[in-house]
Design a protein around this motif. Structure first.
Motif, PDB file in Angstrom:
ATOM      1  N   LYS A  78     -28.941 -10.790  15.633  1.00 56.71           N
ATOM      2  CA  LYS A  78     -29.392 -10.066  14.353  1.00 56.71           C
ATOM      3  C   LYS A  78     -30.909 -10.237  13.665  1.00 56.71           C
ATOM      4  O   LYS A  78     -31.250 -11.495  14.159  1.00 56.71           O
ATOM      5  CB  LYS A  78     -28.431 -10.724  13.159  1.00 56.71           C
ATOM      6  N   LEU A  79     -31.416  -9.631  13.337  1.00 61.72           N
ATOM      7  CA  LEU A  79     -32.943  -9.556  13.050  1.00 61.72           C
ATOM      8  C   LEU A  79     -32.996  -9.787  11.232  1.00 61.72           C
ATOM      9  O   LEU A  79     -32.429  -9.071  10.737  1.00 61.72           O
ATOM     10  CB  LEU A  79     -33.605  -8.167  13.169  1.00 61.72           C
ATOM     11  N   VAL A  80     -33.572 -10.868  11.197  1.00 62.29           N
ATOM     12  CA  VAL A  80     -33.605 -11.140   9.617  1.00 62.29           C
ATOM     13  C   VAL A  80     -35.227 -11.219   9.236  1.00 62.29           C
ATOM     14  O   VAL A  80     -36.036 -11.793   9.792  1.00 62.29           O
ATOM     15  CB  VAL A  80     -33.085 -12.704   9.462  1.00 62.29           C
ATOM     16  N   ALA A  81     -35.407 -10.133   8.483  1.00 60.66           N
ATOM     17  CA  ALA A  81     -36.795 -10.318   8.086  1.00 60.66           C
ATOM     18  C   ALA A  81     -37.474 -11.134   7.242  1.00 60.66           C
ATOM     19  O   ALA A  81     -36.575 -12.007   6.314  1.00 60.66           O
ATOM     20  CB  ALA A  81     -37.076  -8.627   7.141  1.00 60.66           C
ATOM     21  N   LEU A  82     -38.770 -11.635   7.171  1.00 60.16           N
ATOM     22  CA  LEU A  82     -39.233 -12.651   6.444  1.00 60.16           C
ATOM     23  C   LEU A  82     -39.545 -12.220   5.165  1.00 60.16           C
ATOM     24  O   LEU A  82     -39.691 -11.127   4.717  1.00 60.16           O
ATOM     25  CB  LEU A  82     -40.698 -13.012   7.014  1.00 60.16           C
ATOM     26  N   SER A  83     -39.527 -13.137   4.164  1.00 61.27           N
ATOM     27  CA  SER A  83     -39.508 -13.102   2.485  1.00 61.27           C
ATOM     28  C   SER A  83     -40.774 -13.720   2.114  1.00 61.27           C
ATOM     29  O   SER A  83     -41.206 -14.256   2.965  1.00 61.27           O
ATOM     30  CB  SER A  83     -38.259 -13.679   1.949  1.00 61.27           C
ATOM     31  N   CYS A  84     -41.428 -13.176   1.204  1.00 55.78           N
ATOM     32  CA  CYS A  84     -42.669 -13.508   0.620  1.00 55.78           C
ATOM     33  C   CYS A  84     -42.421 -15.043   0.078  1.00 55.78           C
ATOM     34  O   CYS A  84     -43.381 -15.768  -0.328  1.00 55.78           O
ATOM     35  CB  CYS A  84     -43.090 -12.419  -0.268  1.00 55.78           C
ATOM     36  N   LYS A  85     -41.247 -15.307  -0.420  1.00 52.61           N
ATOM     37  CA  LYS A  85     -41.094 -16.673  -1.337  1.00 52.61           C
ATOM     38  C   LYS A  85     -42.000 -16.946  -2.545  1.00 52.61           C
ATOM     39  O   LYS A  85     -42.409 -18.085  -2.789  1.00 52.61           O
ATOM     40  CB  LYS A  85     -41.350 -17.739  -0.239  1.00 52.61           C
ATOM     41  N   ARG A  86     -42.407 -15.616  -3.057  1.00 54.71           N
ATOM     42  CA  ARG A  86     -43.274 -15.809  -4.274  1.00 54.71           C
ATOM     43  C   ARG A  86     -42.538 -16.072  -5.342  1.00 54.71           C
ATOM     44  O   ARG A  86     -41.169 -15.739  -5.577  1.00 54.71           O
ATOM     45  CB  ARG A  86     -44.275 -14.560  -4.403  1.00 54.71           C
ATOM     46  N   ARG A  87     -43.226 -16.530  -6.610  1.00 52.79           N
ATOM     47  CA  ARG A  87     -42.529 -16.723  -7.786  1.00 52.79           C
ATOM     48  C   ARG A  87     -42.953 -15.797  -8.825  1.00 52.79           C
ATOM     49  O   ARG A  87     -42.734 -16.043 -10.180  1.00 52.79           O
ATOM     50  CB  ARG A  87     -42.923 -18.216  -8.354  1.00 52.79           C
ATOM     51  N   GLY A  88     -43.310 -14.491  -8.315  1.00 51.68           N
ATOM     52  CA  GLY A  88     -43.797 -13.540  -9.376  1.00 51.68           C
ATOM     53  C   GLY A  88     -42.447 -12.599  -9.906  1.00 51.68           C
ATOM     54  O   GLY A  88     -41.500 -13.235 -10.377  1.00 51.68           O
ATOM     55  N   PHE A  89     -42.597 -11.438  -9.631  1.00 56.95           N
ATOM     56  CA  PHE A  89     -41.621 -10.453  -9.752  1.00 56.95           C
ATOM     57  C   PHE A  89     -40.889 -10.015  -8.863  1.00 56.95           C
ATOM     58  O   PHE A  89     -39.937  -9.170  -8.747  1.00 56.95           O
ATOM     59  CB  PHE A  89     -42.091  -9.154 -10.461  1.00 56.95           C
ATOM     60  N   CYS A  90     -40.788 -10.482  -7.537  1.00 53.52           N
ATOM     61  CA  CYS A  90     -39.730 -10.157  -6.547  1.00 53.52           C
ATOM     62  C   CYS A  90     -38.332 -10.668  -6.694  1.00 53.52           C
ATOM     63  O   CYS A  90     -38.083 -11.883  -6.899  1.00 53.52           O
ATOM     64  CB  CYS A  90     -40.328 -10.954  -5.313  1.00 53.52           C
ATOM     65  N   PRO A  91     -37.587  -9.617  -6.864  1.00 58.64           N
ATOM     66  CA  PRO A  91     -36.172  -9.873  -7.311  1.00 58.64           C
ATOM     67  C   PRO A  91     -35.418 -10.388  -6.079  1.00 58.64           C
ATOM     68  O   PRO A  91     -34.451 -11.118  -6.313  1.00 58.64           O
ATOM     69  CB  PRO A  91     -35.656  -8.596  -7.675  1.00 58.64           C
ATOM     70  N   SER A  92     -35.473 -10.118  -4.904  1.00 54.61           N
ATOM     71  CA  SER A  92     -34.939 -10.780  -3.878  1.00 54.61           C
ATOM     72  C   SER A  92     -35.319 -12.340  -3.693  1.00 54.61           C
ATOM     73  O   SER A  92     -34.305 -13.298  -3.964  1.00 54.61           O
ATOM     74  CB  SER A  92     -35.398 -10.306  -2.540  1.00 54.61           C
ATOM     75  N   CYS A  93     -36.614 -12.853  -3.973  1.00 52.73           N
ATOM     76  CA  CYS A  93     -36.916 -14.022  -3.838  1.00 52.73           C
ATOM     77  C   CYS A  93     -36.410 -15.004  -4.955  1.00 52.73           C
ATOM     78  O   CYS A  93     -36.060 -16.093  -5.075  1.00 52.73           O
ATOM     79  CB  CYS A  93     -38.362 -14.246  -3.319  1.00 52.73           C
ATOM     80  N   GLY A  94     -36.656 -14.065  -5.969  1.00 50.52           N
ATOM     81  CA  GLY A  94     -36.504 -14.873  -7.355  1.00 50.52           C
ATOM     82  C   GLY A  94     -34.699 -14.938  -7.612  1.00 50.52           C
ATOM     83  O   GLY A  94     -34.268 -16.121  -8.085  1.00 50.52           O
ATOM     84  N   GLY A  95     -33.749 -13.823  -7.058  1.00 44.14           N
ATOM     85  CA  GLY A  95     -32.520 -14.021  -7.023  1.00 44.14           C
ATOM     86  C   GLY A  95     -32.062 -15.328  -6.107  1.00 44.14           C
ATOM     87  O   GLY A  95     -31.007 -16.003  -6.477  1.00 44.14           O
ATOM     88  N   ARG A  96     -32.607 -15.354  -4.946  1.00 45.99           N
ATOM     89  CA  ARG A  96     -32.150 -16.380  -4.121  1.00 45.99           C
ATOM     90  C   ARG A  96     -32.388 -17.798  -4.844  1.00 45.99           C
ATOM     91  O   ARG A  96     -31.817 -18.834  -4.649  1.00 45.99           O
ATOM     92  CB  ARG A  96     -32.896 -16.188  -2.749  1.00 45.99           C
ATOM     93  N   ARG A  97     -33.592 -18.042  -5.282  1.00 39.50           N
ATOM     94  CA  ARG A  97     -33.920 -19.324  -5.743  1.00 39.50           C
ATOM     95  C   ARG A  97     -33.221 -19.469  -6.913  1.00 39.50           C
ATOM     96  O   ARG A  97     -32.886 -20.772  -6.997  1.00 39.50           O
ATOM     97  CB  ARG A  97     -35.510 -19.068  -6.277  1.00 39.50           C
ATOM     98  N   MET A  98     -32.813 -18.495  -7.586  1.00 36.70           N
ATOM     99  CA  MET A  98     -31.920 -18.883  -9.045  1.00 36.70           C
ATOM    100  C   MET A  98     -30.616 -19.358  -8.571  1.00 36.70           C
ATOM    101  O   MET A  98     -29.983 -20.412  -9.030  1.00 36.70           O
ATOM    102  CB  MET A  98     -31.743 -17.508  -9.813  1.00 36.70           C
TER     103      MET A  98
END
Length: 291
Positions: A78-98
């Motif tokens: 499976k290919l898993v794309a890298l994430s930005c891991k930013r704390r701005g407005f990225c809903p994917s990284c923000g949702g994961r951190r939440m």
């Protein structure tokens, strides 16, 4: 005999941000937005804004980096794309951190007692002041926590619990539902107070706050915050536009965002359009239970 049902986790589904409305909106309009700001002659967006947007545009895109995950047993890949891991407005990284923080609090931090969420929303002018002043944000939060803590202690005292200890964790959010600049507080209070009994700490739950008590607490917070801001000389004007510009063009955009106004372009100064909800309204009071 009781049959044990095996819980099968859902299969992994790759996040495809390029299909979301937010991604398409940023992709199609950000450069035009940045150019419109430069054409005003008031400067350009800070470098960290460009970095934040560029990182978001690369988040979850296979062409921008990925890892290959392979099962040792069945050799499925499976290919898993890298994430930005930013704390701005990225809903994917923000949702994961939440979700990670929520799981951590539930499993390792919060005791097995009731928890109540208290939310403090602020007037436009105060939101603007807090957006550019972390120390002021900390002070206003302390006032909010102190007022609610006093309510818990007094309510527990009526039930015979003296010297009660209150626990709370607060999350400071900078965005509203429309990604507009809106500094507000979400505080999770243990819904009661701890007291010491024969060398052991016990928890006493209190009743839910009544509507009249919420109104009283809101007025109390209002008075204390207003008094503090006046002592600091921060309420000399009721108009955001009269406030000192601390970050040039960025603070002007922030002021427009707080008030749900368009910052640049042909509709500058007009209300933001909301599809399906009519024109945006200004600051308002929520008339509901415990509001």
């Amino acid at each position: 005999m009781l049959a044990v049902q095996k819980i099968i986790p859902p299969p992994y589904v790759r996040h495809e941000p390029q299909k979301t409305i937010l991604y398409r909106a940023v992709e199609e309009n950000f450069l035009t937005f940045a150019q419109a700001i430069e054409e005003t002659g008031q400067g350009r967006l800070p470098t960290h804004v460009y970095r934040e947007v560029e990182a978001y545009m690369d988040c979850g895109i296979l062409a921008c980096g990925f890892i290959r995950v392979r099962c040792r047993n069945c050799h499925y890949e499976k290919l898993v794309a890298l994430s930005c891991k930013r704390r701005g407005f990225c809903p994917s990284c923000g949702g994961r951190r939440m979700n990670e923080v929520a799981a951590h609090l539930t499993d390792f931090v919060f005791p097995k007692v009731p928890v109540r969420q208290w939310v403090l929303s602020l007037p436009f002018l105060v939101r603007y002041l807090l957006a550019y002043n972390p120390k002021l944000t900390t002070k206003i939060l302390a006032i909010f926590i102190r007022v609610v803590t006093n309510w818990y202690q007094k309510t527990a005292r009526k039930d015979g619990v003296t010297c009660g200890k209150v626990g709370v964790i607060t999350f400071i959010q900078r965005f509203g539902g429309a990604i507009n600049l809106n500094v507000h507080f979400h505080s999770l209070f243990l819904d009661g107070a701890y007291y010491e009994d024969e060398g052991k700490w016990k928890f006493h739950s209190v009743r839910a706050p009544r509507d009249l008590e919420i109104a009283t607490l809101a007025r109390r917070i209002n008075c204390r915050v207003t008094r503090y801001l006046k002592r600091q000389g921060l309420l000399d004007s009721d108009d955001i536009e009269a406030c000192e510009r601390q970050d040039g063009v960025l603070s002007e955009i922030g002021a427009a965002s707080i008030q749900n106004l368009i910052a640049v372009g042909e509709r500058k100064g007009k209300k933001v359009r909301r599809i399906g909800r009519g024109e945006a309204i200004g600051d308002y009071f929520v008339k509901g239970k415990r509001c």
